[in-house]
Scaffold this motif. Structure first.
Motif, PDB file in Angstrom:
ATOM      1  N   LEU A  47       9.907 -10.411  12.943  1.00 18.05           N
ATOM      2  CA  LEU A  47      10.945 -11.451  12.868  1.00 18.05           C
ATOM      3  C   LEU A  47      11.974 -11.128  11.791  1.00 18.05           C
ATOM      4  CD1 LEU A  47      11.533 -14.341  14.035  1.00 18.05           C
ATOM      5  CD2 LEU A  47      10.358 -15.236  12.039  1.00 18.05           C
ATOM      6  N   LEU A  48      11.491 -10.699  10.624  1.00 19.04           N
ATOM      7  CA  LEU A  48      12.394 -10.506   9.486  1.00 19.04           C
ATOM      8  C   LEU A  48      12.784  -9.040   9.265  1.00 19.04           C
ATOM      9  CD1 LEU A  48      10.787 -12.962   6.870  1.00 19.04           C
ATOM     10  CD2 LEU A  48      12.701 -13.384   8.398  1.00 19.04           C
ATOM     11  N   GLY A  49      12.230  -8.145  10.067  1.00 16.55           N
ATOM     12  CA  GLY A  49      12.584  -6.739   9.909  1.00 16.55           C
ATOM     13  C   GLY A  49      11.975  -6.122   8.659  1.00 16.55           C
ATOM     14  N   LEU A  50      10.714  -6.464   8.380  1.00 14.96           N
ATOM     15  CA  LEU A  50      10.044  -5.939   7.189  1.00 14.96           C
ATOM     16  C   LEU A  50       8.984  -4.917   7.597  1.00 14.96           C
ATOM     17  CD1 LEU A  50       9.469  -9.378   5.413  1.00 14.96           C
ATOM     18  CD2 LEU A  50      11.355  -7.788   5.032  1.00 14.96           C
ATOM     19  N   ASP A  51       8.574  -4.111   6.644  1.00 15.65           N
ATOM     20  CA  ASP A  51       7.546  -3.113   6.884  1.00 15.65           C
ATOM     21  C   ASP A  51       6.269  -3.568   6.168  1.00 15.65           C
ATOM     22  OD1 ASP A  51       5.924  -0.892   7.022  1.00 15.65           O
ATOM     23  OD2 ASP A  51       7.531   0.543   6.646  1.00 15.65           O
ATOM     24  N   PRO A  52       5.173  -3.814   6.918  1.00 15.29           N
ATOM     25  CA  PRO A  52       3.953  -4.329   6.272  1.00 15.29           C
ATOM     26  C   PRO A  52       3.391  -3.409   5.197  1.00 15.29           C
ATOM     27  CG  PRO A  52       3.546  -3.749   8.583  1.00 15.29           C
ATOM     28  CD  PRO A  52       5.023  -3.654   8.366  1.00 15.29           C
ATOM     29  N   LEU A  53       3.719  -2.134   5.269  1.00 15.86           N
ATOM     30  CA  LEU A  53       3.226  -1.190   4.261  1.00 15.86           C
ATOM     31  C   LEU A  53       3.728  -1.539   2.864  1.00 15.86           C
ATOM     32  CD1 LEU A  53       3.709   2.287   5.993  1.00 15.86           C
ATOM     33  CD2 LEU A  53       1.564   1.136   5.550  1.00 15.86           C
ATOM     34  N   TYR A  54       4.869  -2.242   2.802  1.00 11.25           N
ATOM     35  CA  TYR A  54       5.495  -2.518   1.506  1.00 11.25           C
ATOM     36  C   TYR A  54       5.250  -3.952   1.031  1.00 11.25           C
ATOM     37  CZ  TYR A  54       8.009   1.878   2.037  1.00 11.25           C
ATOM     38  OH  TYR A  54       8.316   3.203   2.176  1.00 11.25           O
ATOM     39  N   ILE A  55       4.492  -4.716   1.795  1.00 10.42           N
ATOM     40  CA  ILE A  55       4.307  -6.126   1.438  1.00 10.42           C
ATOM     41  C   ILE A  55       3.135  -6.268   0.456  1.00 10.42           C
ATOM     42  CG2 ILE A  55       3.793  -8.424   2.368  1.00 10.42           C
ATOM     43  CD1 ILE A  55       5.312  -7.730   4.822  1.00 10.42           C
ATOM     44  N   ILE A  66       0.830  -1.210   0.000  1.00 14.08           N
ATOM     45  CA  ILE A  66       0.000   0.000   0.000  1.00 14.08           C
ATOM     46  C   ILE A  66       0.865   1.262   0.000  1.00 14.08           C
ATOM     47  CG2 ILE A  66      -1.944  -1.177   1.137  1.00 14.08           C
ATOM     48  CD1 ILE A  66      -1.401   0.612   3.566  1.00 14.08           C
ATOM     49  N   ALA A  67       2.101   1.149   0.487  1.00 13.19           N
ATOM     50  CA  ALA A  67       2.990   2.324   0.484  1.00 13.19           C
ATOM     51  C   ALA A  67       3.206   2.815  -0.939  1.00 13.19           C
ATOM     52  CB  ALA A  67       4.333   1.971   1.123  1.00 13.19           C
ATOM     53  N   THR A  68       3.514   1.886  -1.844  1.00 12.18           N
ATOM     54  CA  THR A  68       3.803   2.273  -3.229  1.00 12.18           C
ATOM     55  C   THR A  68       2.541   2.799  -3.917  1.00 12.18           C
ATOM     56  OG1 THR A  68       5.538   0.620  -3.277  1.00 12.18           O
ATOM     57  CG2 THR A  68       4.763   1.396  -5.401  1.00 12.18           C
ATOM     58  N   ALA A  69       1.404   2.126  -3.678  1.00 13.45           N
ATOM     59  CA  ALA A  69       0.146   2.552  -4.309  1.00 13.45           C
ATOM     60  C   ALA A  69      -0.243   3.958  -3.845  1.00 13.45           C
ATOM     61  CB  ALA A  69      -0.968   1.562  -3.973  1.00 13.45           C
ATOM     62  N   LEU A  70      -0.088   4.214  -2.564  1.00 17.53           N
ATOM     63  CA  LEU A  70      -0.457   5.530  -2.032  1.00 17.53           C
ATOM     64  C   LEU A  70       0.505   6.615  -2.520  1.00 17.53           C
ATOM     65  CD1 LEU A  70      -1.435   4.503   1.613  1.00 17.53           C
ATOM     66  CD2 LEU A  70      -2.987   5.308  -0.175  1.00 17.53           C
ATOM     67  N   LYS A  71       1.786   6.261  -2.600  1.00 17.50           N
ATOM     68  CA  LYS A  71       2.776   7.228  -3.086  1.00 17.50           C
ATOM     69  C   LYS A  71       2.475   7.600  -4.536  1.00 17.50           C
ATOM     70  CE  LYS A  71       6.555   9.721  -3.036  1.00 17.50           C
ATOM     71  NZ  LYS A  71       6.708  10.917  -2.239  1.00 17.50           N
ATOM     72  N   GLU A  72       2.121   6.602  -5.344  1.00 21.32           N
ATOM     73  CA  GLU A  72       1.766   6.883  -6.747  1.00 21.32           C
ATOM     74  C   GLU A  72       0.557   7.814  -6.806  1.00 21.32           C
ATOM     75  OE1 GLU A  72       1.229   2.946  -8.288  1.00 21.32           O
ATOM     76  OE2 GLU A  72       3.365   2.676  -8.747  1.00 21.32           O
ATOM     77  N   ALA A  73      -0.427   7.562  -5.938  1.00 21.08           N
ATOM     78  CA  ALA A  73      -1.631   8.396  -5.918  1.00 21.08           C
ATOM     79  C   ALA A  73      -1.296   9.830  -5.484  1.00 21.08           C
ATOM     80  CB  ALA A  73      -2.669   7.800  -4.973  1.00 21.08           C
TER      81      ALA A  73
END
Lengths: 365, 336
Positions: free
Chosen positions: B259-267, B225-232
């Motif tokens: 656990l893996l150090g990821l950001d859910p916004l980018y998944i 959703i991070a990428t989609a929102l940034k595009e918008a």
């Protein structure tokens, strides 16, 4: 929603305590670990602190401090026809000489694979018995026991096409080097949680006893980081210097002796070159002579040049030592971006420059 | 001696001859609506605006909890049409298959595509098969192309995004990407973490009936959703502000990210949409979405502001703020 409200109230009380305890003079606290750096940005913690407290990022991102020389060696290995080079993800994008990386070399036919665990590398070796699988091992005390355990498993399973190129580093010697540097001014350390879960508290005691600076081993959630900062400020206010553990749910004072014994069983301490910082005595790990048949540095004839200084315009060295913030580098966001980094701090998601770039540097007013 | 029954695809099955004919007859004809199998499908379409999209699917693993590359290939293209406001009608399906691929796996994938198409009420009307030599592809690649009809007056465009609009997400974020990552790495969860792949056209149809003021929709697949929102934000020249505590995130996804150090916004996601709507319709639209089986976890997550232009800002639970940028590379797990 009730839980969130309660959490916000507790956090707001903690932030107030931090403001009440902070000294009036400007102080610098260094978060040593890259995971802390990212967490601080993600939770917008800097905006909550009094203006006189600066949080600066330290050398605690293993990707960032891997030398150009080691990257070049890994690229050279990946180009060998009989070799499959295996490593952790972020290492794929770290620039070596001439901004070449494992990721770019792969496009020209080199063989490299990304794994999440060293044991996956052993599986790749089992599945590709006609190839020589080299694990490019980077990281701090957190990952070296895993590499040791993987070598042990390779011995037990009789896997004879698995090798390790050790570029492992040790955290406490780097902190000693920082504290010994006349141009580095740090008033307290937010110490890494994962590394400390392995090595415990004792290896940091010199920070307090020899340099009279406080340190707090801290967890990675927003509340844990704020608590760690508060514990440092209490010490600074009392003119005290101790190594304390905030992250007690994970870190025991004695650490994990079994993991440490695994490191000691398979590795010898050696001098190591840290990208951006230079040579630091006794800050790296090489495989013991007894296990030289696993040692890629000895098995493969890689033409290794001596380490040279990094790109002159790149300020990663000053960033890693907390002397400069990423936006002060002339290349930041211009010639150096995550998609084509010059310095390693822009490569790893946990590098200071990448964190600044990705999360907009500071906070938004 | 009895001939051994082959269980793998042969290189010759892509050669246009008898082997290929048998493959199509056995696997594709029963599953799809290929009609008389001409060189082109002839379609009867009402006059109006057409939406036309294509997508290729190269996922690994091919089979994952709650779905597979087949259902993904149908739902992905159906959703690309749907978030444009179109009603999906027809798909093509093109396969690039590696020599030696298990025919039983092909059967499973094709059946999955057939079921997904039926569920989404679309027809797969044309297709293609190529077989490449062993080692020349990663088992199977699928391309689907879709055609849909755009109802009068419906337009989803970032240019319609306006200050004070509200951001709604139709479900938990990150489930698909987390499911794939856990599948790749042998991590299991209790309860199990399933992909969210599903067709969104039914949900979107009800949304468009409920409100004429949906300004923009997007299915936030790769980049999250991070990428989609940034595009918008960039396309509309507005600022999007998200409140972190309002984001619907499954505990398993949070755990994996920690656990893996990821950001859910980018998944990556494969079965949710982001809608940017006029504030006055937000509550009734959310109510409609929550009633739909694929919108039960819908939530208002933020709003549109006039400045700083082109930026996405996340307000954290602590009250701090951070800027969200597009990701450069795939997120990779931390190593310390």
């Amino acid at each position: 929603m009730l839980r969130l409200e309660r959490f916000k109230n507790i956090m707001s009380d903690l932030v107030k305590l931090i403001h009440d305890t902070a000294p009036s003079k400007a102080i610098k606290l260094m978060e040593v670990c890259g995971t802390h750096t990212v967490s601080i940005f993600r939770h917008g913690i800097k905006a909550l602190l009094p203006k006189q407290i600066s949080l600066i990022s330290g050398p605690g991102c293993p990707v960032c401090v891997t030398s150009v020389n080691d990257i070049d060696a890994a690229i050279a290995l990946s180009k060998m026809p009989e070799v499959i080079l295996v490593t952790f993800g972020d290492m794929m994008h770290v620039p070596g000489s001439n901004r070449m990386s494992l990721h770019k070399a792969r496009a020209y036919g080199a063989r490299s694979e990304v794994v999440y665990s060293p044991r996956d590398a052993l599986q790749i070796a089992s599945d590709n018995s006609n190839s020589k699988v080299v694990f490019f091992a980077t990281g701090f005390e957190t990952t070296s026991p895993l590499i040791a355990a993987t070598i042990e498993e390779a011995i037990e399973r009789g896997v004879n096409n698995f090798y390790v190129y050790s570029a492992h580093k040790l955290v406490p010697p780097a902190l000693r080097a920082l504290l010994s540097s006349p141009d580095v001014k740090i008033d307290g350390f937010i110490l890494p949680g994962h590394v400390s879960a392995i090595i415990g508290k004792a290896p940091y005691e010199f920070i307090a006893s020899e340099f009279t600076k406080p340190g707090v081993i801290t967890g990675f959630n927003s509340d844990e980081i704020l608590m760690g900062i508060y514990m440092l400020l209490v010490q600074i206010a009392a003119n005290d210097a101790q190594i304390q553990i905030q992250y007690s749910k994970v870190v025991r004072p004695e650490g994990n002796p079994k993991a440490v014994s695994m490191i000691e069983k398979y590795f010898d301490v050696c001098d190591a070159y840290w990208r951006g910082i230079g040579a630091i005595p006794s800050s790296g790990l090489n495989l013991k002579e007894k296990y030289s048949h696993f040692d890629a540095k000895k098995i493969f004839q890689i033409d290794v040049k001596s380490d040279t200084a990094d790109s002159t315009a790149c300020m990663c060295g000053d960033v890693l030592r907390g002397i400069k913030t990423p936006p002060e580098c002339a290349l930041f966001g211009k010639g150096c971006k995550p998609e084509n980094p010059v310095g390693a701090c822009m490569v790893s998601a946990e590098g200071s420059c990448a964190a600044y770039y990705r999360y907009g540097g500071a906070t938004v007013g | 001696m009895e001939e051994q029954q082959l269980d793998r695809i042969l290189l010759g099955a892509g050669g246009g001859g008898k082997l290929m004919h048998e493959l199509i007859e056995k696997y594709f004809v029963p599953a799809f609506d290929l009609g008389q199998m001409m060189d082109s499908a002839i379609l009867n379409i009402k006059p109006g605006k057409l939406a036309f999209t294509t997508d290729s699917f190269v996922v690994s693993p091919l089979f994952f909890a709650g779905g597979d590359i087949g259902s993904l290939a149908v739902n992905g293209t159906v959703n690309d049409l749907s978030v444009s406001g179109a009603e999906p009608l027809y798909l093509s399906a093109a396969f690039i298959i590696e020599e030696g691929f298990l025919l039983s796996d092909l059967a499973t994938i094709v059946e999955s595509m057939s079921k997904a198409a039926a569920k989404a009420n679309v027809k797969v009307v044309t297709g293609d098969t190529k077989v490449v030599g062993r080692g020349k592809a990663d088992r199977i690649f699928i391309n689907t192309t879709g055609i849909g009809l755009l109802p009068d007056g419906v337009e989803s465009s970032p240019l319609k995004i306006d200050t004070s609009d509200v951001i709604i997400v139709s479900g938990e974020i990150g489930n698909h990407g987390a499911c794939i990552m856990s599948g790749r790495n042998g991590l299991s969860f209790t309860p199990p973490l399933l992909t969210d792949t599903r067709p969104l056209n039914g949900l979107i149809k009800e949304m468009l009936t409920c409100s004429k003021n949906i300004h923009f929709m997007r299915d936030p697949t790769r980049g999250g959703i991070a990428t989609a929102l940034k595009e918008a934000a960039l396309a509309s020249n507005k600022c999007i502000v998200i409140k972190e505590h309002l984001l619907p995130i499954a505990d398993q996804v949070r755990g994996l990210c920690d656990l893996l150090g990821l950001d859910p916004l980018y998944i990556a996601n494969e079965g949710i949409l982001i809608a940017i709507v006029d504030r006055k319709d937000a509550d009734k639209l959310l109510e409609t979405m929550k009633k739909h089986p694929y919108g039960g976890n819908s939530a208002i997550i933020g709003e549109v502001m006039s400045s700083p232009q082109g930026m996405v800002i996340v307000e954290t639970a602590l009250g701090g703020k951070r800027v969200v940028e597009m990701q450069t590379h795939d997120q990779l797990p931390r190593i310390c």
